[in-house]
Motif scaffolding. Structure first.
Motif, PDB file in Angstrom:
ATOM      1  N   LEU A   1       0.836  -1.200   0.000  1.00  0.00           N
ATOM      2  CA  LEU A   1       0.000   0.000   0.000  1.00  0.00           C
ATOM      3  C   LEU A   1       0.868   1.245   0.000  1.00  0.00           C
ATOM      4  CD1 LEU A   1      -3.017   0.844   0.161  1.00  0.00           C
ATOM      5  CD2 LEU A   1      -2.736   0.928   2.645  1.00  0.00           C
ATOM      6  N   ARG A   2       1.910   1.242   0.810  1.00  0.00           N
ATOM      7  CA  ARG A   2       2.808   2.393   0.884  1.00  0.00           C
ATOM      8  C   ARG A   2       3.549   2.596  -0.440  1.00  0.00           C
ATOM      9  NH1 ARG A   2       5.685   4.598   6.099  1.00  0.00           N
ATOM     10  NH2 ARG A   2       3.633   3.898   6.785  1.00  0.00           N
ATOM     11  N   LEU A   3       4.005   1.518  -1.036  1.00  0.00           N
ATOM     12  CA  LEU A   3       4.716   1.618  -2.311  1.00  0.00           C
ATOM     13  C   LEU A   3       3.788   2.112  -3.419  1.00  0.00           C
ATOM     14  CD1 LEU A   3       6.885  -1.625  -2.143  1.00  0.00           C
ATOM     15  CD2 LEU A   3       7.712   0.730  -1.995  1.00  0.00           C
ATOM     16  N   GLU A   4       2.551   1.620  -3.436  1.00  0.00           N
ATOM     17  CA  GLU A   4       1.613   2.089  -4.453  1.00  0.00           C
ATOM     18  C   GLU A   4       1.321   3.573  -4.286  1.00  0.00           C
ATOM     19  OE1 GLU A   4      -0.926  -1.754  -5.990  1.00  0.00           O
ATOM     20  OE2 GLU A   4      -1.973  -0.076  -5.067  1.00  0.00           O
ATOM     21  N   GLN A   5       1.137   4.017  -3.045  1.00  0.00           N
ATOM     22  CA  GLN A   5       0.853   5.429  -2.815  1.00  0.00           C
ATOM     23  C   GLN A   5       2.027   6.308  -3.218  1.00  0.00           C
ATOM     24  OE1 GLN A   5      -0.419   4.809   1.386  1.00  0.00           O
ATOM     25  NE2 GLN A   5      -2.282   5.897   0.805  1.00  0.00           N
ATOM     26  N   ALA A   6       3.248   5.753  -3.159  1.00  0.00           N
ATOM     27  CA  ALA A   6       4.440   6.505  -3.553  1.00  0.00           C
ATOM     28  C   ALA A   6       4.737   6.375  -5.045  1.00  0.00           C
ATOM     29  CB  ALA A   6       5.641   6.031  -2.746  1.00  0.00           C
ATOM     30  N   GLY A   7       3.902   5.624  -5.779  1.00  0.00           N
ATOM     31  CA  GLY A   7       4.136   5.429  -7.206  1.00  0.00           C
ATOM     32  C   GLY A   7       5.325   4.553  -7.499  1.00  0.00           C
ATOM     33  N   ALA A   8       5.638   3.636  -6.573  1.00  0.00           N
ATOM     34  CA  ALA A   8       6.844   2.806  -6.716  1.00  0.00           C
ATOM     35  C   ALA A   8       6.519   1.328  -6.777  1.00  0.00           C
ATOM     36  CB  ALA A   8       7.793   3.084  -5.553  1.00  0.00           C
ATOM     37  N   ALA A   9       5.324   0.971  -7.248  1.00  0.00           N
ATOM     38  CA  ALA A   9       4.916  -0.430  -7.217  1.00  0.00           C
ATOM     39  C   ALA A   9       4.494  -0.955  -8.587  1.00  0.00           C
ATOM     40  CB  ALA A   9       3.772  -0.615  -6.227  1.00  0.00           C
ATOM     41  N   ALA A  10       4.881  -0.276  -9.664  1.00  0.00           N
ATOM     42  CA  ALA A  10       4.441  -0.702 -10.990  1.00  0.00           C
ATOM     43  C   ALA A  10       4.932  -2.098 -11.343  1.00  0.00           C
ATOM     44  CB  ALA A  10       4.920   0.300 -12.039  1.00  0.00           C
ATOM     45  N   HIS A  11       6.065  -2.506 -10.768  1.00  0.00           N
ATOM     46  CA  HIS A  11       6.645  -3.813 -11.108  1.00  0.00           C
ATOM     47  C   HIS A  11       6.138  -4.929 -10.193  1.00  0.00           C
ATOM     48  CE1 HIS A  11       9.046  -2.061  -7.923  1.00  0.00           C
ATOM     49  NE2 HIS A  11       9.535  -3.243  -7.634  1.00  0.00           N
ATOM     50  N   ILE A  12       5.324  -4.608  -9.180  1.00  0.00           N
ATOM     51  CA  ILE A  12       4.796  -5.627  -8.273  1.00  0.00           C
ATOM     52  C   ILE A  12       3.513  -6.178  -8.879  1.00  0.00           C
ATOM     53  CG2 ILE A  12       4.000  -6.133  -5.937  1.00  0.00           C
ATOM     54  CD1 ILE A  12       5.761  -3.775  -5.008  1.00  0.00           C
ATOM     55  N   THR A  13       3.531  -7.446  -9.222  1.00  0.00           N
ATOM     56  CA  THR A  13       2.450  -8.041  -9.999  1.00  0.00           C
ATOM     57  C   THR A  13       1.400  -8.724  -9.154  1.00  0.00           C
ATOM     58  OG1 THR A  13       3.701 -10.096 -10.280  1.00  0.00           O
ATOM     59  CG2 THR A  13       4.003  -8.384 -11.960  1.00  0.00           C
ATOM     60  N   ARG A  14       1.748  -9.133  -7.925  1.00  0.00           N
ATOM     61  CA  ARG A  14       0.786  -9.868  -7.118  1.00  0.00           C
ATOM     62  C   ARG A  14       1.144  -9.772  -5.641  1.00  0.00           C
ATOM     63  NH1 ARG A  14       1.709 -14.584  -8.894  1.00  0.00           N
ATOM     64  NH2 ARG A  14       0.441 -14.240 -10.733  1.00  0.00           N
ATOM     65  N   LEU A  15       0.106  -9.713  -4.812  1.00  0.00           N
ATOM     66  CA  LEU A  15       0.243  -9.832  -3.362  1.00  0.00           C
ATOM     67  C   LEU A  15      -0.408 -11.141  -2.935  1.00  0.00           C
ATOM     68  CD1 LEU A  15       0.706  -8.781  -0.425  1.00  0.00           C
ATOM     69  CD2 LEU A  15      -1.546  -7.689  -0.611  1.00  0.00           C
ATOM     70  N   CYS A  16       0.372 -12.038  -2.337  1.00  0.00           N
ATOM     71  CA  CYS A  16      -0.158 -13.280  -1.791  1.00  0.00           C
ATOM     72  C   CYS A  16      -0.258 -13.146  -0.276  1.00  0.00           C
ATOM     73  CB  CYS A  16       0.751 -14.465  -2.132  1.00  0.00           C
ATOM     74  SG  CYS A  16       0.806 -14.856  -3.895  1.00  0.00           S
ATOM     75  N   VAL A  17      -1.450 -13.324   0.246  1.00  0.00           N
ATOM     76  CA  VAL A  17      -1.696 -13.183   1.687  1.00  0.00           C
ATOM     77  C   VAL A  17      -2.144 -14.527   2.222  1.00  0.00           C
ATOM     78  CG1 VAL A  17      -2.100 -10.702   1.860  1.00  0.00           C
ATOM     79  CG2 VAL A  17      -3.923 -12.171   1.015  1.00  0.00           C
ATOM     80  N   SER A  18      -1.446 -15.031   3.238  1.00  0.00           N
ATOM     81  CA  SER A  18      -1.639 -16.398   3.709  1.00  0.00           C
ATOM     82  C   SER A  18      -1.961 -16.413   5.202  1.00  0.00           C
ATOM     83  CB  SER A  18      -0.353 -17.195   3.449  1.00  0.00           C
ATOM     84  OG  SER A  18      -0.327 -18.413   4.141  1.00  0.00           O
ATOM     85  N   GLY A  19      -2.942 -17.232   5.580  1.00  0.00           N
ATOM     86  CA  GLY A  19      -3.205 -17.475   6.989  1.00  0.00           C
ATOM     87  C   GLY A  19      -3.693 -16.275   7.773  1.00  0.00           C
ATOM     88  N   ARG A  20      -4.380 -15.359   7.102  1.00  0.00           N
ATOM     89  CA  ARG A  20      -4.894 -14.172   7.795  1.00  0.00           C
ATOM     90  C   ARG A  20      -6.052 -13.576   6.993  1.00  0.00           C
ATOM     91  NH1 ARG A  20      -3.549 -10.315  11.675  1.00  0.00           N
ATOM     92  NH2 ARG A  20      -4.325  -8.241  11.189  1.00  0.00           N
ATOM     93  N   SER A  21      -7.025 -13.025   7.695  1.00  0.00           N
ATOM     94  CA  SER A  21      -8.073 -12.251   7.043  1.00  0.00           C
ATOM     95  C   SER A  21      -7.606 -10.798   6.961  1.00  0.00           C
ATOM     96  CB  SER A  21      -9.379 -12.337   7.837  1.00  0.00           C
ATOM     97  OG  SER A  21      -9.257 -11.620   9.055  1.00  0.00           O
ATOM     98  N   PRO A  22      -8.238  -9.973   6.151  1.00  0.00           N
ATOM     99  CA  PRO A  22      -7.776  -8.584   6.044  1.00  0.00           C
ATOM    100  C   PRO A  22      -7.850  -7.819   7.345  1.00  0.00           C
ATOM    101  CG  PRO A  22      -9.736  -8.962   4.672  1.00  0.00           C
ATOM    102  CD  PRO A  22      -9.314 -10.283   5.200  1.00  0.00           C
ATOM    103  N   ASP A  23      -8.747  -8.199   8.232  1.00  0.00           N
ATOM    104  CA  ASP A  23      -8.893  -7.483   9.500  1.00  0.00           C
ATOM    105  C   ASP A  23      -8.370  -8.278  10.689  1.00  0.00           C
ATOM    106  OD1 ASP A  23     -10.169  -5.182   8.334  1.00  0.00           O
ATOM    107  OD2 ASP A  23     -11.918  -6.454   8.032  1.00  0.00           O
TER     108      ASP A  23
END
Length: 250
Positions: free
Chosen positions: A105-127
């Motif tokens: 989220l921080r990298l996207e807000q800084a415009g530095a995440a164009a090369h990040i293609t996927r976020l894998c989130v394991s063993g946790r809900s968003p909250d």
């Protein structure tokens, strides 16, 4: 032994001569970069494998622990920004899922995440998991052993107990005090949620909530196992993380 690392926060487990992709892994509470070292057997010859090393463990044992999310995420994001750009996947397990999400989220807000293609989130809900905060040593030991991440016998050894507890207690304090912002902007990156079908902390339905944090594609994968389903399934999980994501049917 791990390969020379690009920074204090990033441990390199695999460095191809000409990498074409990168996998960055974020450990669970009490975990360390070495948790992901075996994954180097499965990433393939062209993938650079990095794991985040939180302060206060392994080669950073003497460094001060960080007990709140913002300074940790800020430090990790700063060092990731210094890497040469490559198509990159983030993989975070349990607490690491929240750290990976906030870092992205921080990298996207800084415009530095164009090369990040996927976020894998394991063993946790968003909250996160509902329940009381873990405070005492006994509560920490009970919480960790109930999830299957550390064998109870480890805590029967006074020296190992003294060695392990500070970092684990710190990480529980960090994640107990963390709340995802309700007004957080949507990610643009695709999200892939993974969970064990017998995880006591998150149900598949709760894991599916990650679909609401992105405007990109979302995928949910449920595998057999408990909170640490990814240990016996390391090869499959690694390959899933590096495969093209397929959105859930509408």
């Amino acid at each position: 032994m791990p390969l020379p690392s690009p920074s204090a926060y990033l441990t390199r487990h695999a460095r191809p001569e000409r990498p074409v992709r990168r996998l960055v892994c974020f450990p669970h509470a009490g975990g360390a970069a070495s948790f992901f070292r075996p994954w180097s057997r499965y990433t393939g010859p062209s993938v650079e494998l990095l794991a985040v090393q939180y302060p206060g463990r392994e080669n950073r044992f003497r460094e001060a622990l960080i007990s709140t999310m913002d300074p940790l995420v800020s430090a990790v994001a700063d060092e990731l920004r210094d890497l040469p750009p490559l198509p990159t996947v983030f993989f975070g397990h349990s607490m690491g899922a929240a750290v990976a999400y906030e870092t992205l989220l921080r990298l996207e807000q800084a415009g530095a995440a164009a090369h990040i293609t996927r976020l894998c989130v394991s063993g946790r809900s968003p909250d996160g998991a509902a329940g009381p905060a873990v405070r005492t040593d006994e509560e920490v030991v009970e919480a960790v052993t109930s999830l299957g991440g550390t064998h109870a016998a480890v805590f029967d050894d006074p020296d190992l107990r003294q060695l392990l507890l500070p970092a684990i207690r710190n990480d529980y304090q960090l994640i107990d005090g963390y709340r995802r912002r309700n007004d957080a902007p949507l990610l643009h990156t695709d999200v892939h949620a993974l969970t064990g079908d017998r995880d006591p902390q998150v149900t598949p339905e709760q894991a599916a909530g990650w679909g609401a944090v992105t405007s990109g594609a979302f995928t949910l994968t449920v595998l057999e196992g408990d909170h640490f389903y990814l240990v016996p399934a390391a090869e499959r999980v690694t390959r899933i993380a590096m495969e093209p994501a397929q959105p859930l049917p509408v």
